[in-house]
Design a protein around this motif. Structure first.
Motif, PDB file in Angstrom:
ATOM      1  N   ALA A 262      -9.112  20.747 -38.942  1.00 20.34           N
ATOM      2  CA  ALA A 262     -10.153  20.590 -39.977  1.00 20.34           C
ATOM      3  C   ALA A 262     -11.105  19.357 -39.377  1.00 20.34           C
ATOM      4  O   ALA A 262     -12.241  19.585 -39.707  1.00 20.34           O
ATOM      5  CB  ALA A 262      -9.574  20.097 -41.297  1.00 20.34           C
ATOM      6  N   ALA A 265     -14.152  20.514 -37.852  1.00 27.55           N
ATOM      7  CA  ALA A 265     -15.208  21.471 -38.765  1.00 27.55           C
ATOM      8  C   ALA A 265     -15.970  20.461 -39.679  1.00 27.55           C
ATOM      9  O   ALA A 265     -16.514  21.040 -40.520  1.00 27.55           O
ATOM     10  CB  ALA A 265     -14.332  22.455 -39.516  1.00 27.55           C
ATOM     11  N   ALA A 269     -15.465  21.563 -43.523  1.00 28.63           N
ATOM     12  CA  ALA A 269     -14.355  22.097 -43.614  1.00 28.63           C
ATOM     13  C   ALA A 269     -14.199  22.560 -45.329  1.00 28.63           C
ATOM     14  O   ALA A 269     -14.591  22.021 -46.179  1.00 28.63           O
ATOM     15  CB  ALA A 269     -13.040  21.276 -43.259  1.00 28.63           C
ATOM     16  N   VAL A 304     -10.034  24.129 -43.384  1.00 31.94           N
ATOM     17  CA  VAL A 304     -10.355  24.280 -42.162  1.00 31.94           C
ATOM     18  C   VAL A 304     -11.896  24.789 -42.274  1.00 31.94           C
ATOM     19  O   VAL A 304     -12.291  24.899 -43.215  1.00 31.94           O
ATOM     20  CB  VAL A 304      -9.548  25.471 -41.445  1.00 31.94           C
ATOM     21  CG1 VAL A 304      -8.229  24.820 -41.002  1.00 31.94           C
ATOM     22  CG2 VAL A 304      -9.520  26.928 -42.230  1.00 31.94           C
ATOM     23  N   SER A 305     -12.499  25.158 -41.246  1.00 32.98           N
ATOM     24  CA  SER A 305     -13.791  25.683 -41.167  1.00 32.98           C
ATOM     25  C   SER A 305     -13.834  27.062 -41.916  1.00 32.98           C
ATOM     26  O   SER A 305     -13.135  27.807 -41.783  1.00 32.98           O
ATOM     27  CB  SER A 305     -14.196  26.148 -39.672  1.00 32.98           C
ATOM     28  OG  SER A 305     -15.288  26.989 -39.445  1.00 32.98           O
TER      29      SER A 305
END
Length: 436
Positions: A262, A265, A269, A304-305
């Motif tokens: 994460a 990102a 994120a 996450v992304s």
């Protein structure tokens, strides 16, 4: 688990309405949970009966087992779907099932109610505008120490929702519906992260695959063997593709962890569903066209992304022909939905997730579609009767010093040509889009 907790439901409580594959003996804690739930749902204590049936088919779930439950009192009969961890002790341990169930219980108990409440307070009360597209959950509980978990949900089939046939590549209408709704989910995540960071913080869960991605761990050789199937799916003349995939194989553990990081990102994120393939969504139709979608199986939800959900779905669930025609359009549909939802939540996409950032994240994390495709694509090309036996596989992993030394899914004579076409298409498109 105590002896009392471990006692099993008697066979008279368990039926198989289809008369085919037998329902296994079920743990008492499942029965107890339903006995407590039934009065809350209007059944009279001591006057209802509970029966069980199989709730899913082989290959529909690997970290949990699903059973259909019917609670009956007089002429009233209500079906529910009950999800519990694997009954086999080894399988439950090898696949980190209890951690997955703790995550999914958190989703149903806290995350979904919280984002529903947030949207309503921001003025989004119409399901056609925001993200309210998960099954109704009646009970969600996980006790990791006791190795017990029960999630009781509505049976979406009672509302005429249907699964897409996982063996078929997705079509435009179904894919469009998914991209619109995953865009809404990500938009709610971005907005709530900005508006209510303290409430959002508990849901910033790490990538659950990290414990499985340890070089030398029990899944090490299996993962390499699985990825070798990707290489073998390519034609000998595909020299550029084979070279790039061979290079990826050398860093595959690092790449899988990188995509799920994460920090790489941030600040963009979001909460991902995490397991966006067609067996984890159901559709309802209007005038013969897919009109509604429900997302379920939230066991790998993580922070996450945003693009991980996108490339997971597109590369695993569509084929090369679909992506050639519609890939760019699908990304546009997603971003338009995300932007519209953010605007309704009083935020601007240009600030919270600019389009150029989405394009950059696709370049940074797009190969995740291939990394997940190596597991999903062979399974989606395999008939149910040829899928691996999970208990047997868990036992072999336990007996082998270095874990499983073979592919999780294997090609057979019946699926080899279909797999080669689908998998080589994933590789070629990852290269064409600049992700590999």
């Amino acid at each position: 688990m105590s002896a009392e907790q471990a006692k099993l439901v008697t066979e008279t409580d368990v039926t198989n309405g289809h008369g085919d594959e037998a329902v296994p003996e079920l743990p008492a804690y499942l029965y107890d949970a339903l006995e407590k739930l039934a009065p809350r749902e209007g059944f009279t204590e001591g006057r209802f009966s509970i029966t069980f049936d199989l709730g899913s088919s082989k290959g529909d779930g690997f970290v949990g087992q699903m059973f259909k439950t019917i609670v009956t009192e007089g002429t009233r009969s209500v079906p529910y779907l009950c999800k519990i961890p694997p009954l086999d002790d080894t399988r439950r341990e090898q696949f980190h099932a209890m951690a997955a169930f703790a995550r999914e219980a958190l989703v149903y108990e806290k995350f979904l109610p919280k984002i529903y409440e947030y949207q309503r307070e921001k003025g989004l009360t119409n399901p056609e505008e925001g993200f309210f597209h998960a099954p109704r959950c009646y009970h969600a509980h996980c006790d990791e120490a006791a190795q017990e978990s029960v999630i009781v949900m509505e049976d979406l089939r009672m509302r005429d929702f249907q699964l897409w046939n996982k063996h078929n590549p997705i079509d435009y209408d179904h894919a469009k519906l998914f991209m619109e709704h995953i865009g809404r989910l990500h938009a709610v995540s971005l907005a709530m992260k900005r508006d209510r960071p303290e409430e959002f913080e508990p849901f910033k869960l790490q990538n659950p695959f990290d414990p499985l991605l340890v070089e030398g761990g029990p899944f090490h050789n299996m993962l390499l063997s699985q990825f070798q199937m990707v290489i073998d799916a390519l034609d000998e003349r595909d020299t550029v593709e084979r070279t790039k995939v061979e290079q990826l194989k050398r860093v595959i553990f690092d790449e899988m962890q990188r995509c799920g990081n994460a920090a790489l990102a941030e600040p963009y994120a979001v909460i991902n569903h995490g397991d966006c393939w067609t067996n984890n969504m159901m559709f309802r139709y209007k005038d013969g066209k897919a009109d509604e979608i429900i997302l379920f199986d939230w066991q790998v939800m993580r922070y996450v992304s945003p693009v991980l959900d996108l490339v997971y779905f597109i590369f695993c669930c569509s084929d090369e022909d679909f992506r050639r025609k519609h890939y760019d359009g699908m990304i546009d549909i997603y971003y338009r939905s995300l932007s519209d939802t953010l605007e309704k939540l009083q935020h601007a996409a240009d600030e919270l997730f600019p389009r150029e950032v989405l394009d950059e994240h696709l370049r940074l994390f797009g190969r995740y579609g291939l990394l997940m495709g190596m597991f999903l694509v062979p399974m989606m090309c395999t008939e149910a009767n040829e899928l691996p036996d999970m208990e047997e596989m868990a036992q072999r992993m336990q007996q082998t010093e270095r874990g499983l030394n073979e592919s999780f899914f294997k090609t057979t004579e019946s699926n080899k040509s279909v797999f080669r076409k689908r998998m080589s298409g994933v590789v070629k498109d990852c290269i064409r889009f600049g992700y590999l």
